[in-house]
Design an enzyme around this catalytic site. Structure first.
Site, PDB file in Angstrom:
ATOM      1  N   ARG A   6       0.838  -1.189   0.000  1.00  0.00           N
ATOM      2  CA  ARG A   6       0.000   0.000   0.000  1.00  0.00           C
ATOM      3  C   ARG A   6       0.875   1.241   0.000  1.00  0.00           C
ATOM      4  O   ARG A   6       2.009   1.238   0.461  1.00  0.00           O
ATOM      5  CB  ARG A   6      -0.889   0.041   1.261  1.00  0.00           C
ATOM      6  CG  ARG A   6      -1.992  -0.975   1.288  1.00  0.00           C
ATOM      7  CD  ARG A   6      -3.099  -0.711   0.256  1.00  0.00           C
ATOM      8  NE  ARG A   6      -3.477   0.680   0.172  1.00  0.00           N
ATOM      9  CZ  ARG A   6      -4.474   1.263   0.839  1.00  0.00           C
ATOM     10  NH1 ARG A   6      -5.212   0.567   1.663  1.00  0.00           N
ATOM     11  NH2 ARG A   6      -4.740   2.534   0.683  1.00  0.00           N
ATOM     12  N   ARG A  62       3.482   4.450 -16.044  1.00  0.00           N
ATOM     13  CA  ARG A  62       3.838   4.129 -17.437  1.00  0.00           C
ATOM     14  C   ARG A  62       5.134   4.840 -17.819  1.00  0.00           C
ATOM     15  O   ARG A  62       6.013   4.256 -18.438  1.00  0.00           O
ATOM     16  CB  ARG A  62       2.728   4.542 -18.390  1.00  0.00           C
ATOM     17  CG  ARG A  62       1.494   3.716 -18.291  1.00  0.00           C
ATOM     18  CD  ARG A  62       1.565   2.460 -19.123  1.00  0.00           C
ATOM     19  NE  ARG A  62       0.320   1.725 -18.984  1.00  0.00           N
ATOM     20  CZ  ARG A  62       0.228   0.542 -18.401  1.00  0.00           C
ATOM     21  NH1 ARG A  62       1.292  -0.060 -17.926  1.00  0.00           N
ATOM     22  NH2 ARG A  62      -0.931  -0.058 -18.296  1.00  0.00           N
ATOM     23  N   CYS A  73      -7.014   2.970 -12.746  1.00  0.00           N
ATOM     24  CA  CYS A  73      -7.303   4.102 -11.874  1.00  0.00           C
ATOM     25  C   CYS A  73      -8.789   4.078 -11.514  1.00  0.00           C
ATOM     26  O   CYS A  73      -9.628   3.699 -12.330  1.00  0.00           O
ATOM     27  CB  CYS A  73      -6.997   5.424 -12.570  1.00  0.00           C
ATOM     28  SG  CYS A  73      -5.270   5.629 -13.016  1.00  0.00           S
ATOM     29  N   GLU A  76     -11.730   7.435  -5.378  1.00  0.00           N
ATOM     30  CA  GLU A  76     -12.038   7.140  -3.980  1.00  0.00           C
ATOM     31  C   GLU A  76     -13.454   7.631  -3.679  1.00  0.00           C
ATOM     32  O   GLU A  76     -13.935   8.574  -4.305  1.00  0.00           O
ATOM     33  CB  GLU A  76     -11.082   7.898  -3.046  1.00  0.00           C
ATOM     34  CG  GLU A  76      -9.742   7.268  -2.873  1.00  0.00           C
ATOM     35  CD  GLU A  76      -9.756   6.023  -2.009  1.00  0.00           C
ATOM     36  OE1 GLU A  76     -10.596   5.889  -1.101  1.00  0.00           O
ATOM     37  OE2 GLU A  76      -8.898   5.165  -2.267  1.00  0.00           O
ATOM     38  N   ARG A  88      -3.835   7.084  -3.842  1.00  0.00           N
ATOM     39  CA  ARG A  88      -3.454   5.853  -3.148  1.00  0.00           C
ATOM     40  C   ARG A  88      -3.080   4.812  -4.190  1.00  0.00           C
ATOM     41  O   ARG A  88      -3.547   4.872  -5.323  1.00  0.00           O
ATOM     42  CB  ARG A  88      -4.617   5.342  -2.305  1.00  0.00           C
ATOM     43  CG  ARG A  88      -4.967   6.210  -1.116  1.00  0.00           C
ATOM     44  CD  ARG A  88      -6.263   5.698  -0.467  1.00  0.00           C
ATOM     45  NE  ARG A  88      -6.577   6.389   0.764  1.00  0.00           N
ATOM     46  CZ  ARG A  88      -7.240   7.544   0.851  1.00  0.00           C
ATOM     47  NH1 ARG A  88      -7.655   8.155  -0.245  1.00  0.00           N
ATOM     48  NH2 ARG A  88      -7.481   8.096   2.024  1.00  0.00           N
ATOM     49  N   TYR A 106       3.907   5.991   2.687  1.00  0.00           N
ATOM     50  CA  TYR A 106       2.987   7.124   2.785  1.00  0.00           C
ATOM     51  C   TYR A 106       3.816   8.388   2.800  1.00  0.00           C
ATOM     52  O   TYR A 106       4.688   8.550   3.660  1.00  0.00           O
ATOM     53  CB  TYR A 106       2.117   6.994   4.042  1.00  0.00           C
ATOM     54  CG  TYR A 106       1.124   5.861   3.898  1.00  0.00           C
ATOM     55  CD1 TYR A 106      -0.180   6.114   3.499  1.00  0.00           C
ATOM     56  CD2 TYR A 106       1.516   4.542   4.092  1.00  0.00           C
ATOM     57  CE1 TYR A 106      -1.077   5.077   3.323  1.00  0.00           C
ATOM     58  CE2 TYR A 106       0.633   3.493   3.915  1.00  0.00           C
ATOM     59  CZ  TYR A 106      -0.662   3.767   3.532  1.00  0.00           C
ATOM     60  OH  TYR A 106      -1.538   2.744   3.340  1.00  0.00           O
ATOM     61  N   ARG A 114      -1.871   6.820   7.752  1.00  0.00           N
ATOM     62  CA  ARG A 114      -1.423   5.583   8.390  1.00  0.00           C
ATOM     63  C   ARG A 114      -0.138   5.830   9.182  1.00  0.00           C
ATOM     64  O   ARG A 114       0.899   5.309   8.846  1.00  0.00           O
ATOM     65  CB  ARG A 114      -1.182   4.501   7.339  1.00  0.00           C
ATOM     66  CG  ARG A 114      -2.405   3.971   6.636  1.00  0.00           C
ATOM     67  CD  ARG A 114      -3.403   3.279   7.564  1.00  0.00           C
ATOM     68  NE  ARG A 114      -2.853   2.212   8.357  1.00  0.00           N
ATOM     69  CZ  ARG A 114      -2.912   0.921   8.027  1.00  0.00           C
ATOM     70  NH1 ARG A 114      -3.518   0.550   6.934  1.00  0.00           N
ATOM     71  NH2 ARG A 114      -2.395   0.002   8.819  1.00  0.00           N
TER      72      ARG A 114
END
Length: 119
Positions: A6, A62, A73, A76, A88, A106, A114
Site C-alpha cells: 500500500r 507508465r 485508476c 475514492e 493511493r 505514505y 497511516r
C-alpha cells in the site's frame, strides 16, 4: 507468493504536472524501499480523491517503465472530512519476502492516513 503493498501521497494541486510528480515520487519510493523491479509487479490499482481530475495517476507509472504491468485508476469515495488531493496505490507483487519485510509508503500529507505504518 503474492504480496500487496500500500501507499499514498498528497498532491499539491489538481494540476497535471503536480499529479505526475507526486505519483512518480510515490511509485519510485515503493519500488526502491521494497527492492522491486517491474518484472515482480503483477498489477497496480491507483485511486484518487474526487478533487483530482487533471490526469490519470497510472500515467506516471507508465512513464517509469511499467509498460507490461496492468494498471487501473479509480475514484475514492467522497467521504466528508477526508484528506483532500490524495492518490493511493495498491501494488500486487510476486516476492518471497515475508509480510513483515514489506514496506508500505505514505508520503507528504498522506503520512497522516497511516501513522502506524508510514516510514
Amino acid at each position: 507468493m503474492v504480496r500487496a503493498i500500500r501507499g499514498a501521497t498528497q498532491v499539491d494541486s489538481n494540476d497535471r504536472e503536480a499529479i505526475l510528480a507526486a505519483v512518480t515520487e510515490l511509485v519510485t519510493e515503493v519500488m526502491e524501499r521494497n527492492r522491486l523491479t517491474t518484472d515482480e509487479v503483477i498489477s497496480v490499482i491507483f485511486t484518487a480523491t474526487p478533487d483530482l481530475t487533471a490526469e490519470f495517476p497510472a500515467l506516471a507509472a507508465r512513464k517509469l517503465g511499467f509498460h507490461d504491468v496492468p494498471l487501473i485508476c479509480a475514484s475514492e469515495i467522497d467521504v466528508p472530512g477526508a484528506l483532500p488531493r490524495v492518490v493511493r496505490l495498491m501494488a500486487h507483487v510476486a516476492t518471497d519476502r515475508p509480510r513483515q519485510e514489506i514496506h508500505h509508503v505514505y508520503l507528504r500529507g498522506a503520512v497522516a492516513l497511516r501513522v502506524d505504518i508510514a516510514q
